[in-house]
Scaffold this active site. Sequence first.
Site, short mmCIF file in Angstrom:
data_model
loop_
_atom_site.label_atom_id
_atom_site.label_comp_id
_atom_site.label_asym_id
_atom_site.label_seq_id
_atom_site.Cartn_x
_atom_site.Cartn_y
_atom_site.Cartn_z
N ARG A 371 0.86 -1.19 0.00
CA ARG A 371 0.00 0.00 0.00
C ARG A 371 0.89 1.23 0.00
O ARG A 371 1.90 1.28 0.71
CB ARG A 371 -0.90 0.05 1.24
CG ARG A 371 -1.89 -1.08 1.36
CD ARG A 371 -2.92 -0.80 2.46
NE ARG A 371 -3.63 -1.99 2.85
CZ ARG A 371 -4.66 -2.51 2.19
NH1 ARG A 371 -5.07 -1.91 1.09
NH2 ARG A 371 -5.26 -3.60 2.62
N HIS A 431 3.05 -9.37 1.09
CA HIS A 431 2.71 -8.43 2.16
C HIS A 431 3.95 -7.92 2.88
O HIS A 431 3.87 -7.03 3.72
CB HIS A 431 1.77 -9.14 3.15
CG HIS A 431 1.12 -8.25 4.14
ND1 HIS A 431 1.39 -8.32 5.50
CD2 HIS A 431 0.22 -7.26 4.00
CE1 HIS A 431 0.67 -7.43 6.14
NE2 HIS A 431 -0.05 -6.76 5.25
N TYR A 464 -0.15 5.19 12.37
CA TYR A 464 0.06 3.77 12.66
C TYR A 464 1.37 3.62 13.43
O TYR A 464 2.39 4.20 13.04
CB TYR A 464 0.16 2.95 11.37
CG TYR A 464 -1.12 2.70 10.63
CD1 TYR A 464 -2.14 3.66 10.62
CD2 TYR A 464 -1.33 1.53 9.91
CE1 TYR A 464 -3.32 3.43 9.92
CE2 TYR A 464 -2.50 1.30 9.21
CZ TYR A 464 -3.49 2.26 9.22
OH TYR A 464 -4.65 2.04 8.53
#
Length: 726
Positions: A371, A431, A464
């Site tokens: 992302r 990922h 985050y």
Amino acid sequence: MKLTANSRYFDRELSWLFFNSRVLQEARNASVPLMERVRFLSISASNLDEFYMVRVAGLRTQVLAGMETPGVSGYTPVRQLQKIAKRARKIKSEQDRCWRSLKKLLHKQNVTVSTVAELSEEKRAVLDDIYATSILPLLSPIAVDPAHPFPFIPNLGFGMALSLKRRGNDEPLSALIPIPSHVPRFVCLSDSRKGADYVMIEDVLAHYAPALFPDFDLLDCGEFRVTRDSDIAIDEEAEDLVRHFEFLLKKRRRGRVIRLEVAHDLSPELKDFLIESFECWDEAVMESETIIGMTDLSQIISSRDPSLLFPPFTARFPERIREHDGNCFNAIAAKDILVHHPYEEFDVVVQFLEQAAFDPDVVAIKQTLYRTSDNSPIVKALIAAAERGIAVTALVELKARFDEETNLRWARDLERAGAHVVYGFIDYKTHAKVSLVLRKEAAGLRAYTHLGTGNYHVANAKIYTDLALFTADPVMGSDVGKLFNYVTSYSRPRDLEKLSIAPLSLRETLVSRIDTEIANAKAGVPAAIWIKLNALVDTDMIDKLYEASNAGVQIDLVVRGICCLRPGVEGMSENIRVKSIVGRFLEHSRIMCFGHGGLLPNADALIYFSSADWMPRNLNRRVETLIPVDDPTVRRQIMNQIMTANLNDTTNSWDLQASGQYLRRKVEAEDAFSAHHYFMKNPSLSGRGRALEYSAPQDLSQTKPAPIKKSAKKDASNADAKTDNA
């Protein structure tokens, strides 16, 4: 507690809903600034949207396929949907109560959300002008009859349903006013330092609707909103993955309606009209007593009054890099650096790649992109590097849910610049968060590596909590090179010395470390495990933790969201404690610490951080990394600062009970400790450098996590948890 075979695990979906209830409770937390409370309410609504788009949609697909096999919690898909509907209605009712309360508090701060009927003549005139110039031209009122079919309403689309009657004719007519995405949900009538006045678009349309249908009498009207199935099923035989994803993204927009939200006072006739038109007879119909689509509340969050927001926080830049005149490569070559986001700037990651892009000695850059932001400086640096002739390999993950379109666009831009773009495996998501820079130096080619728990996303890195390690360790550089070869050529890495990779060896490494703790406990040697995750779902890993607990290993888990492990059960998990931290920042880092024969914190402990949560998809069907920590300073930073602070947090902590309830920690003000506040005030160890050696952060290593204290007073958000988990 007497357990059945299936009650060893909490239900995955219900556990997620309980997490969202904890998020919602922050909107009711009086210690949180008012505008931030509005933000938490908006986030809880957005979370629920995605839950329906993906998780509920998946369960509905199982039901339609006739699947009746119970999951690990013992619930069939039909039973899961029933329990989800019950819990989701409770969450929606709580959201309604919360909005009523926040609306009153906002009014006291001169931020009003009014109906058209409540407006003064002066403000009504302002609204007339806004409607005529900025709203009416965008509207397309639609009569629904055989000549005018029901229009397509996109996912999360919003509109007004109307019941009309032509004057002089008793024949009723149904109509719609789809609300374009460019029309604001909250129409601003005034905005100044003194306050702001808003009217919701549904109230505006209800007021002006008669003028849109001048030949009809308006019998009834009300707003609605649809949530569509947004999961994507990958065709593993697709020859052109890019074109296949472009097709799937178009298909997603037309997914079946999985949830229909309507105003609570909508007439039965209009409700039936919507249900039939959207063909959602068996789907969730959710009524709202206040407003639907509360995610749009984010539109009224303003910085006009700083006292209504969290105090401003400026992230630190690692002083160790400044000591090397800002040269990332010199600083990393001298010593490993662990960056703790968002307390330390993500700019250091950007600077690392920008320096690589313009360094004449850099010959290659390899990068994973799962992302990233729309205007990503990371991608711009890679494009600049490729245009300068550096060999750039970008592994762009097309299957990053809801970021597929952004990633497709970046992939094309990178290819045009001359980068080698690959999309990983069709049946695995990549990922892992990894950068590898290869640089010519006097001693030969040297690898500089960045390994993280978070995505290369500038905006997310501000909220985050994540870890990112910069290292010039040649062994780690070699292992990371083999990882990239694996995803670009299907060449399975052999002889990895430090890095563990899912789906090849990551699970096995974790199991081996737990087995060591089990053996130590059985031998009478100190045994302990500290783990921090976002989600704990994998039943094999849960069973292994149960085994460790039964052997006498003390296990402390910080699991932010879904946790299917049931702690504190005699004979199964009495040595396991689980807490969740929900606060100003979203906990996202994954950390694993194993005592290795000593008490934690301990210099001999085995310390890892990872891109992977403990879920079947991460351990079995994704390319993930598990990174061992060797540098002494970085080890102290993770153990003595990060993990100890998280385990000792009381301000933002919820303790998971064997019953499934989450109880908020109740402590006296003088004993309160917030991990978030601690990290905002104290510089991290590995990045602080000589300039801060005399202002070292508080050493928490001698403290131990507080034992869970049972509270007779249950938090409001968890009053029904026992019933739902029964």
